[in-house]
Design a protein around this motif. Structure first.
Motif, PDB file in Angstrom:
ATOM      1  N   ILE A  38       0.817  -1.216   0.000  1.00 45.65           N
ATOM      2  CA  ILE A  38       0.000   0.000   0.000  1.00 45.65           C
ATOM      3  C   ILE A  38       0.854   1.271   0.000  1.00 45.65           C
ATOM      4  O   ILE A  38       0.322   2.372   0.092  1.00 45.65           O
ATOM      5  CB  ILE A  38      -0.992   0.020   1.184  1.00 45.65           C
ATOM      6  N   LYS A  40       3.198   2.277   2.211  1.00 44.95           N
ATOM      7  CA  LYS A  40       3.385   2.878   3.540  1.00 44.95           C
ATOM      8  C   LYS A  40       4.528   2.172   4.245  1.00 44.95           C
ATOM      9  O   LYS A  40       4.895   1.053   3.900  1.00 44.95           O
ATOM     10  CB  LYS A  40       2.108   2.730   4.396  1.00 44.95           C
ATOM     11  N   THR A  44       3.954   2.781  10.246  1.00 40.35           N
ATOM     12  CA  THR A  44       2.610   3.343  10.104  1.00 40.35           C
ATOM     13  C   THR A  44       1.556   2.251  10.263  1.00 40.35           C
ATOM     14  O   THR A  44       0.576   2.418  10.998  1.00 40.35           O
ATOM     15  CB  THR A  44       2.451   4.034   8.742  1.00 40.35           C
ATOM     16  N   VAL A  45       1.758   1.119   9.596  1.00 35.61           N
ATOM     17  CA  VAL A  45       0.783   0.024   9.674  1.00 35.61           C
ATOM     18  C   VAL A  45       0.731  -0.529  11.099  1.00 35.61           C
ATOM     19  O   VAL A  45      -0.347  -0.822  11.619  1.00 35.61           O
ATOM     20  CB  VAL A  45       1.084  -1.072   8.637  1.00 35.61           C
ATOM     21  N   TRP A  48      -1.434   1.667  13.091  1.00 31.72           N
ATOM     22  CA  TRP A  48      -2.850   1.387  12.795  1.00 31.72           C
ATOM     23  C   TRP A  48      -3.290   0.138  13.549  1.00 31.72           C
ATOM     24  O   TRP A  48      -4.373   0.100  14.118  1.00 31.72           O
ATOM     25  CB  TRP A  48      -3.066   1.163  11.309  1.00 31.72           C
ATOM     26  N   PRO A  55      -5.768   5.510   9.377  1.00 35.44           N
ATOM     27  CA  PRO A  55      -5.338   5.959   8.047  1.00 35.44           C
ATOM     28  C   PRO A  55      -6.177   7.159   7.617  1.00 35.44           C
ATOM     29  O   PRO A  55      -7.287   7.356   8.109  1.00 35.44           O
ATOM     30  CB  PRO A  55      -5.615   4.749   7.162  1.00 35.44           C
ATOM     31  N   ASP A  56      -5.625   7.957   6.711  1.00 39.46           N
ATOM     32  CA  ASP A  56      -6.434   9.049   6.174  1.00 39.46           C
ATOM     33  C   ASP A  56      -7.304   8.490   5.048  1.00 39.46           C
ATOM     34  O   ASP A  56      -7.264   7.299   4.750  1.00 39.46           O
ATOM     35  CB  ASP A  56      -5.563  10.226   5.715  1.00 39.46           C
ATOM     36  N   TYR A  58      -7.166   8.654   1.901  1.00 37.59           N
ATOM     37  CA  TYR A  58      -6.465   8.057   0.762  1.00 37.59           C
ATOM     38  C   TYR A  58      -5.880   6.700   1.148  1.00 37.59           C
ATOM     39  O   TYR A  58      -5.902   5.759   0.368  1.00 37.59           O
ATOM     40  CB  TYR A  58      -5.373   8.988   0.253  1.00 37.59           C
ATOM     41  N   ASP A  59      -5.362   6.630   2.378  1.00 41.39           N
ATOM     42  CA  ASP A  59      -4.786   5.375   2.852  1.00 41.39           C
ATOM     43  C   ASP A  59      -5.849   4.300   3.030  1.00 41.39           C
ATOM     44  O   ASP A  59      -5.603   3.134   2.729  1.00 41.39           O
ATOM     45  CB  ASP A  59      -4.038   5.578   4.177  1.00 41.39           C
ATOM     46  N   GLU A  62      -6.416   2.663  -0.179  1.00 42.18           N
ATOM     47  CA  GLU A  62      -5.331   1.727  -0.516  1.00 42.18           C
ATOM     48  C   GLU A  62      -5.471   0.420   0.262  1.00 42.18           C
ATOM     49  O   GLU A  62      -5.258  -0.659  -0.288  1.00 42.18           O
ATOM     50  CB  GLU A  62      -3.965   2.355  -0.230  1.00 42.18           C
ATOM     51  N   VAL A  63      -5.835   0.527   1.527  1.00 43.83           N
ATOM     52  CA  VAL A  63      -6.016  -0.671   2.359  1.00 43.83           C
ATOM     53  C   VAL A  63      -7.146  -1.527   1.800  1.00 43.83           C
ATOM     54  O   VAL A  63      -7.010  -2.749   1.669  1.00 43.83           O
ATOM     55  CB  VAL A  63      -6.296  -0.283   3.833  1.00 43.83           C
TER      56      VAL A  63
END
Length: 101
Positions: A38, A40, A44-45, A48, A55-56, A58-59, A62-63
């Motif tokens: 994704i 990142k 970061t993951v 989460w 995530p924002d 946009y993220d 992707e997820v």
């Protein structure tokens, strides 16, 4: 956020669903390989997964797109897409309510 009751991973949270998604992948998927997929960093993951961050917009897209790739079963794909969206909204609304306090 700190590690307290507000951060608990329960079935309706994004962190819980994301953790379940990575563990349910058809092929061996690690946090690092998922993060790479994704675009990142693994840090970061992990944040989460611990419920420290969300995530924002946009993220999250992707997820959700990655979930379609790593899960082959059509019904499971639909289930994870819905659960990821719901988990994100659950956490987002929960944090918004806490910000109002």
């Amino acid at each position: 956020m700190t590690d307290n009751d507000d951060n608990k991973k329960t079935p309706e949270t994004f962190a819980y669903v994301l953790d379940e998604l990575i563990k349910s992948a058809d092929r061996k998927t690690t946090v690092t390989s998922f993060a790479d997929q994704i675009g990142k960093g693994s840090t970061t993951v992990y944040e989460w997964l611990k419920g420290e961050r969300l995530p924002d917009q946009y993220d999250i897209r992707e997820v959700i797109e990655a979930s379609v790739i790593i899960i082959s079963n059509k019904d499971k794909k639909r289930e994870f897409k819905l659960r990821l969206k719901n988990g994100f909204m659950f956490d987002f609304e929960k944090r918004a309510r806490l910000d109002d306090i």
